[in-house]
Design a protein around this motif. Structure first.
Motif, PDB file in Angstrom:
ATOM      1  N   GLY A  83      32.348  11.999 -38.829  1.00 22.43           N
ATOM      2  CA  GLY A  83      32.109  11.960 -37.388  1.00 22.43           C
ATOM      3  C   GLY A  83      30.894  12.754 -36.978  1.00 22.43           C
ATOM      4  N   ASP A  84      30.721  12.833 -35.674  1.00 20.86           N
ATOM      5  CA  ASP A  84      29.614  13.566 -35.075  1.00 20.86           C
ATOM      6  C   ASP A  84      30.167  14.614 -34.132  1.00 20.86           C
ATOM      7  OD1 ASP A  84      27.309  11.983 -36.115  1.00 20.86           O
ATOM      8  OD2 ASP A  84      28.321  10.377 -35.033  1.00 20.86           O
ATOM      9  N   ALA A  85      29.475  15.735 -34.086  1.00 19.06           N
ATOM     10  CA  ALA A  85      29.872  16.841 -33.224  1.00 19.06           C
ATOM     11  C   ALA A  85      28.612  17.619 -32.870  1.00 19.06           C
ATOM     12  CB  ALA A  85      30.890  17.732 -33.942  1.00 19.06           C
ATOM     13  N   PHE A  86      28.786  18.712 -32.158  1.00 15.73           N
ATOM     14  CA  PHE A  86      27.669  19.605 -31.872  1.00 15.73           C
ATOM     15  C   PHE A  86      28.200  21.013 -31.722  1.00 15.73           C
ATOM     16  CE2 PHE A  86      29.158  17.818 -27.908  1.00 15.73           C
ATOM     17  CZ  PHE A  86      29.099  18.844 -26.971  1.00 15.73           C
ATOM     18  N   VAL A  87      27.289  21.954 -31.791  1.00 15.60           N
ATOM     19  CA  VAL A  87      27.635  23.365 -31.663  1.00 15.60           C
ATOM     20  C   VAL A  87      26.864  23.926 -30.477  1.00 15.60           C
ATOM     21  CG1 VAL A  87      27.570  25.627 -32.783  1.00 15.60           C
ATOM     22  CG2 VAL A  87      28.021  23.585 -34.135  1.00 15.60           C
ATOM     23  N   VAL A  88      27.573  24.689 -29.644  1.00 16.55           N
ATOM     24  CA  VAL A  88      26.961  25.369 -28.513  1.00 16.55           C
ATOM     25  C   VAL A  88      26.865  26.846 -28.881  1.00 16.55           C
ATOM     26  CG1 VAL A  88      27.095  25.859 -26.041  1.00 16.55           C
ATOM     27  CG2 VAL A  88      28.040  23.710 -26.942  1.00 16.55           C
ATOM     28  N   GLY A  93      24.124  28.852 -24.826  1.00 18.80           N
ATOM     29  CA  GLY A  93      24.143  27.466 -24.365  1.00 18.80           C
ATOM     30  C   GLY A  93      23.263  26.502 -25.131  1.00 18.80           C
ATOM     31  N   ASN A  94      22.434  26.980 -26.040  1.00 22.68           N
ATOM     32  CA  ASN A  94      21.581  26.101 -26.832  1.00 22.68           C
ATOM     33  C   ASN A  94      22.438  25.313 -27.808  1.00 22.68           C
ATOM     34  OD1 ASN A  94      20.386  29.163 -26.891  1.00 22.68           O
ATOM     35  ND2 ASN A  94      19.073  27.719 -25.854  1.00 22.68           N
ATOM     36  N   ARG A  95      21.984  24.124 -28.175  1.00 22.44           N
ATOM     37  CA  ARG A  95      22.843  23.228 -28.953  1.00 22.44           C
ATOM     38  C   ARG A  95      22.171  22.678 -30.209  1.00 22.44           C
ATOM     39  NH1 ARG A  95      26.148  19.920 -24.270  1.00 22.44           N
ATOM     40  NH2 ARG A  95      26.865  21.788 -23.193  1.00 22.44           N
ATOM     41  N   ALA A  96      23.024  22.392 -31.197  1.00 21.17           N
ATOM     42  CA  ALA A  96      22.613  21.734 -32.439  1.00 21.17           C
ATOM     43  C   ALA A  96      23.630  20.645 -32.751  1.00 21.17           C
ATOM     44  CB  ALA A  96      22.564  22.725 -33.596  1.00 21.17           C
ATOM     45  N   GLY A  97      23.180  19.591 -33.413  1.00 21.76           N
ATOM     46  CA  GLY A  97      24.066  18.496 -33.781  1.00 21.76           C
ATOM     47  C   GLY A  97      24.673  18.686 -35.161  1.00 21.76           C
ATOM     48  N   TRP A 140      22.539  18.917 -38.377  1.00 22.58           N
ATOM     49  CA  TRP A 140      22.923  19.354 -39.717  1.00 22.58           C
ATOM     50  C   TRP A 140      24.052  18.485 -40.267  1.00 22.58           C
ATOM     51  CZ3 TRP A 140      19.149  22.369 -40.951  1.00 22.58           C
ATOM     52  CH2 TRP A 140      18.467  23.025 -39.929  1.00 22.58           C
ATOM     53  N   GLY A 141      23.882  18.056 -41.505  1.00 22.81           N
ATOM     54  CA  GLY A 141      24.934  17.349 -42.212  1.00 22.81           C
ATOM     55  C   GLY A 141      25.827  18.377 -42.880  1.00 22.81           C
ATOM     56  N   VAL A 142      27.127  18.288 -42.639  1.00 22.14           N
ATOM     57  CA  VAL A 142      28.042  19.288 -43.178  1.00 22.14           C
ATOM     58  C   VAL A 142      29.246  18.622 -43.837  1.00 22.14           C
ATOM     59  CG1 VAL A 142      27.329  21.083 -41.554  1.00 22.14           C
ATOM     60  CG2 VAL A 142      29.248  19.624 -40.974  1.00 22.14           C
ATOM     61  N   GLY A 143      29.681  19.232 -44.907  1.00 21.04           N
ATOM     62  CA  GLY A 143      30.914  18.832 -45.571  1.00 21.04           C
ATOM     63  C   GLY A 143      31.966  19.885 -45.307  1.00 21.04           C
ATOM     64  N   PHE A 144      33.048  19.492 -44.669  1.00 26.36           N
ATOM     65  CA  PHE A 144      34.140  20.403 -44.347  1.00 26.36           C
ATOM     66  C   PHE A 144      35.260  20.236 -45.361  1.00 26.36           C
ATOM     67  CE2 PHE A 144      32.870  19.964 -39.647  1.00 26.36           C
ATOM     68  CZ  PHE A 144      32.162  21.161 -39.649  1.00 26.36           C
ATOM     69  N   CYS A 145      35.801  21.339 -45.825  1.00 23.52           N
ATOM     70  CA  CYS A 145      36.915  21.285 -46.784  1.00 23.52           C
ATOM     71  C   CYS A 145      38.231  20.890 -46.125  1.00 23.52           C
ATOM     72  CB  CYS A 145      37.071  22.631 -47.486  1.00 23.52           C
ATOM     73  SG  CYS A 145      35.728  22.968 -48.633  1.00 23.52           S
TER      74      CYS A 145
END
Length: 147
Positions: A66-71, A75-79, A104-109
Motif C-alpha cells: 500500500g501507500d502511506a505518508f509520514v507527517v 507538519g512536513n511530509r514524506a511518502g 521511500w519504499g519500505v518493507g515492514f515485518c
C-alpha cells in the motif's frame, strides 16, 4: 478474459477542504496545503512526534502492499510505498524535493492489519525517517522557522 485488476480502498479524509465543489480534496487540493492533503492522518499512530497518514485504507480490507505518508513534528511530509516483508528494507523511490522529504519504499515485518502494528512498523523505520527529514530540513528550510 484475464483477471480484472482490483484497486485498493483509499483512506479519504471527508473533512479536508477541496478547491473544487465536485472533486475530493486529494484530487483538487487548495493552494498552499501540504502534499497528501485529503488523506487521513492517524494522530494515534505516532512515534517521537512523527505520525502516520494512510492513503491505502489497510483498516477497510487486508492489504499486503500500500501507500502511506509520514507527517514530521512540524507538519512536513514524506511518502511511503510499503509492503509486508520477511526482510525489512528502506529505499528511495523519489528524491527529497522542496515540498516533500522524499518517497521511500519500505518493507515492514508486521502486517498492516491494525493501528498497533502500524505504529510498531512506523517505529521500526524511525531512525531512517529522522535522517531523511534532517537532510530535507538542512536543504530546504530556514532552521529558525521549524525549531
Amino acid at each position: 478474459m484475464g483477471d480484472v485488476p482490483k484497486g485498493r480502498p483509499l483512506a479519504i479524509d471527508a473533512t479536508a477542504k477541496s478547491a473544487s465543489p465536485t472533486e475530493p480534496a486529494f484530487i483538487s487540493p487548495p493552494e498552499g496545503v501540504p502534499v497528501y492533503h485529503g488523506f487521513v492522518v492517524l494522530d494515534d499512530v505516532a512515534a517521537d512526534g512523527f505520525a502516520l497518514g494512510k492513503i491505502t485504507d489497510f483498516e477497510a480490507e487486508p492489504c499486503e502492499t500500500g501507500d502511506a505518508f509520514v507527517v514530521a513534528p512540524h507538519g512536513n511530509r514524506a511518502g511511503l510505498v510499503w509492503e509486508a516483508s520477511d526482510k525489512p528494507y528502506f529505499q528511495e523511490v523519489r528524491p527529497i524535493e522542496t515540498g516533500r522529504w522524499g518517497v521511500w519504499g519500505v518493507g515492514f515485518c508486521l502486517p498492516m492489519n491494525s493501528r498497533e502494528n502500524a505504529r510498531r512498523n512506523l517505529e521500526s523505520i524511525l531512525p531512517e525517517l529522522k535522517l531523511r527529514w534532517a537532510e530535507w530540513k538542512s536543504r530546504f528550510t530556514n532552521r529558525k522557522e521549524i525549531e
